[in-house]
Design an enzyme around this catalytic site. Structure first.
Site, PDB file in Angstrom:
ATOM      1  N   SER A 122     -16.152  28.749 -26.310  1.00  0.00           N
ATOM      2  CA  SER A 122     -16.411  30.155 -25.547  1.00  0.00           C
ATOM      3  C   SER A 122     -17.741  30.940 -26.400  1.00  0.00           C
ATOM      4  O   SER A 122     -17.450  31.045 -27.580  1.00  0.00           O
ATOM      5  CB  SER A 122     -15.255  31.117 -25.391  1.00  0.00           C
ATOM      6  OG  SER A 122     -15.054  31.967 -26.338  1.00  0.00           O
ATOM      7  N   LYS A 123     -18.319  31.582 -25.609  1.00  0.00           N
ATOM      8  CA  LYS A 123     -19.581  32.470 -26.430  1.00  0.00           C
ATOM      9  C   LYS A 123     -18.826  33.640 -27.211  1.00  0.00           C
ATOM     10  O   LYS A 123     -19.616  33.799 -28.273  1.00  0.00           O
ATOM     11  CB  LYS A 123     -20.372  33.151 -25.563  1.00  0.00           C
ATOM     12  CG  LYS A 123     -21.605  32.436 -24.919  1.00  0.00           C
ATOM     13  CD  LYS A 123     -22.433  33.167 -23.938  1.00  0.00           C
ATOM     14  CE  LYS A 123     -23.100  32.244 -23.053  1.00  0.00           C
ATOM     15  NZ  LYS A 123     -24.006  33.124 -21.956  1.00  0.00           N
ATOM     16  N   ARG A 124     -17.745  34.039 -26.998  1.00  0.00           N
ATOM     17  CA  ARG A 124     -17.135  34.925 -27.665  1.00  0.00           C
ATOM     18  C   ARG A 124     -16.444  34.458 -28.844  1.00  0.00           C
ATOM     19  O   ARG A 124     -16.565  35.068 -29.954  1.00  0.00           O
ATOM     20  CB  ARG A 124     -16.112  35.715 -26.896  1.00  0.00           C
ATOM     21  CG  ARG A 124     -17.152  37.201 -26.060  1.00  0.00           C
ATOM     22  CD  ARG A 124     -15.942  37.860 -25.266  1.00  0.00           C
ATOM     23  NE  ARG A 124     -15.349  36.891 -24.303  1.00  0.00           N
ATOM     24  CZ  ARG A 124     -14.132  36.634 -24.182  1.00  0.00           C
ATOM     25  NH1 ARG A 124     -13.332  37.204 -25.135  1.00  0.00           N
ATOM     26  NH2 ARG A 124     -13.705  35.915 -23.259  1.00  0.00           N
ATOM     27  N   LYS A 125     -15.570  33.528 -28.849  1.00  0.00           N
ATOM     28  CA  LYS A 125     -14.918  32.827 -30.118  1.00  0.00           C
ATOM     29  C   LYS A 125     -15.691  31.771 -30.644  1.00  0.00           C
ATOM     30  O   LYS A 125     -15.373  31.804 -32.113  1.00  0.00           O
ATOM     31  CB  LYS A 125     -13.716  32.335 -29.330  1.00  0.00           C
ATOM     32  CG  LYS A 125     -12.798  33.298 -28.847  1.00  0.00           C
ATOM     33  CD  LYS A 125     -11.296  32.998 -28.876  1.00  0.00           C
ATOM     34  CE  LYS A 125     -10.245  33.260 -27.999  1.00  0.00           C
ATOM     35  NZ  LYS A 125      -9.623  32.368 -27.230  1.00  0.00           N
TER      36      LYS A 125
END
Ligand code: GLU
Length: 525
Positions: free
Chosen positions: A259-262
């Site tokens: 995931s891009k966020r994590k």
């Protein structure tokens, strides 16, 4: 793999949407596209899927191209280098899609749909309530031709939808999975042209892959659910489908989709952390694929020599940045010649403000730090004391200096007497001295290491001494002794205060001792 594609030149493509940081998944797909195309003497195309204008970011296109170039996966055709299938940006191919959409419209294989956003919302909610998971109920099919033409002519906004079968199933022939059958009740009449006159991904991908002669559509597993629409579009146009290769999704260490966020998924980020393209490519090559002999380290050329889609396994491969460091360390330490590594490391040293004038010095520094560094950035970070003697001492180093004052003083003298300052001379000097003092090696080495580097975590002392050279070694021992005698002028004021207090206490003690002696003397008299 279908035999009919065998005679055509092999063409693969990567079709990134330029919306953000170049993604590690793009490199992953590109690697397999590239390897297969090169093995087959074919070509690898980069096409920019920029039809989602809201998310379009022109800088991002440049960055994807740069990242692929950095990795050595340069496409044979792209917006940058051009090619026989230009243009390679979908927004520049608008008329083409319109032409094909019109063709389907005229053949009665597609229709105009005039629902507004609110109407579509209502349809969706209704379908969901009735447990029919589709986004659209196909009502636009029932609009008569005349009415459709009239409303379009009056300027009412519409989309064009593909007519998909209501019954039966659509088969996606996936090279890795075999036949994937999807019930047509799950396939919606997909929008192929939007009301802004731009195609949707579905139409654009099919038209472009066909016109560009793509023989193998290698892409992520996440596209398998929409693949039936693509298969139906190929059928509607009576075009031959490419070989579908849906690669397994990369997962993070927890087994979840990256995931891009994590997770760190940005190629630029890996580049700026000092990862080597060779290491990243090797690691990506192990994602669902393996060499026939199972070896862990292999090059892109090794992949090309041994590649077959048959060796891909579908269990979600884990992309773990820690493991990538392990690969990177291997390439730094064992695969690349020191000179090449130094060239790659230079920008990192430059960014840290270190002088690169002395090439041999740089090579020595890198060589000695290699066993401890896993990235180019590590090298630059760990080498600060090689480029400046004006460092602070860590707490550990201070303790070591304090315990080693005598050794430092003695060795300062010993070193200053040396005419030659090469490894053997320095090593013999230290060893002889350690022996003469009957202490453990570390008791002498750690204060020296602390004096040379300000830390206790650094390479071998003799190596350090030889690289730094006699003059710097003596300067640094001198600096350490100054520090012990009251702190450096601009060193940590707290330490300075403590040292002063210590000094005062020492003086007081000496005074007391003197007083005692006088007293004894007096008494003796
Ligand atoms: N534009 C899609 C992406 O961003 C391409 C999917 C495909 O390769 O068909 O991944």
């Amino acid at each position: 793999m279908s035999s009919s594609t065998q005679s055509k030149p092999i063409v693969t493509r990567i079709a990134p949407s330029p919306t953000g940081d170049p993604h590690v998944g793009t490199a992953y797909m590109s690697l397999f596209d590239y390897v297969f195309a090169k093995q087959q003497g074919g070509s690898f195309i980069l096409r920019v899927e920029d039809t989602d204008q809201k998310r379009y970011n022109p800088e991002s296109e440049e960055r994807v191209l740069d990242a692929l170039e950095w990795l050595g996966l340069s496409p044979d055709e792209s917006p940058k280098v051009g090619g026989p299938n230009a243009p390679y940006r979908q927004t520049e191919r608008k008329e083409t899609y319109q032409k094909y959409a019109d063709e389907l419209l005229n053949a009665g294989k597609a229709y105009r749909a005039f629902e507004t956003a609110e109407e579509l919302d209502a349809i969706r909610t209704d379908l969901q309530r009735r447990g029919l998971g589709q986004g659209y109920d196909g009502r636009g099919r029932n609009l008569g031709q005349e009415e459709s033409d009239k409303r379009a002519a009056a300027g009412e906004p519409f989309v064009i939808r593909l007519i998909t079968p209501d019954e039966g199933e659509t088969v996606v022939n996936d090279a890795l999975r075999g036949e994937v059958k999807i019930p047509n009740t799950e396939v919606t009449d997909a929008v192929i042209m939007k009301s802004d006159g731009l195609p949707t991904y579905h139409l654009a991908v099919v038209v472009d892959d066909h016109l560009m002669g793509v023989t193998h559509a290698v892409r992520g597993e996440e596209w398998i659910s929409t693949a039936p629409i693509h298969v139906l579009l190929y059928e509607a146009f009576s075009w031959e489908e490419p070989v579908w290769v849906h690669m397994p999704l990369l997962r993070n260490a927890e087994g979840k989709k990256l995931s891009k966020r994590k997770d760190d998924v940005s190629l630029d980020s890996y580049k700026s952390q000092g990862f080597l393209p060779e290491a990243l490519l090797n690691y990506l090559g192990t994602m669902g694929w393996s060499m026939p002999d199972g070896r862990e380290f292999f090059s892109v050329q090794d992949m090309i020599d041994n590649f077959t889609f048959k060796r891909i396994s579908l269990g979600g491969p884990v992309f773990d940045a820690k493991r990538l460091r392990f690969y990177n360390a291997h390439y730094m330490r064992e695969a690349l010649p020191l000179e090449t590594l130094a060239e790659r490391a230079k920008p990192f040293f430059k960014a840290a403000g270190y002088s690169l004038d002395d090439e041999d010095y740089l090579l020595d520094v890198i060589d000695v730090l290699l066993p401890r560094a896993e990235t180019l950035q590590d090298l630059a970070e760990q080498s600060a004391y090689f480029f400046s003697g004006n460092f602070e001492y860590t707490e550990d180093a201070k303790r070591r200096l304090e315990g080693g004052q005598k050794y430092l003083q003695d060795l300062e003298r010993e070193f200053s007497r040396l005419d030659f300052f090469d490894f053997d001379d320095v090593d013999d000097t230290i060893r002889d001295y350690v022996q003469s003092q009957s202490v453990k090696m570390g008791e002498v080495m750690q204060p020296l290491r602390a004096a040379f580097t300000g830390t206790t975590q650094a390479p071998g002392v003799t190596d350090l001494a030889v690289i730094l050279g006699k003059q710097k070694v003596l300067e640094r021992i001198g600096r350490a002794l100054d520090f012990l005698q009251g702190g450096l002028p601009d060193d940590n004021p707290q330490a300075k205060k403590e040292a002063e207090e210590k000094e005062k206490a020492k003086e007081a003690k000496e005074k007391q001792a003197k007083a005692k002696v006088t007293k004894h003397k007096k008494e003796a008299v």
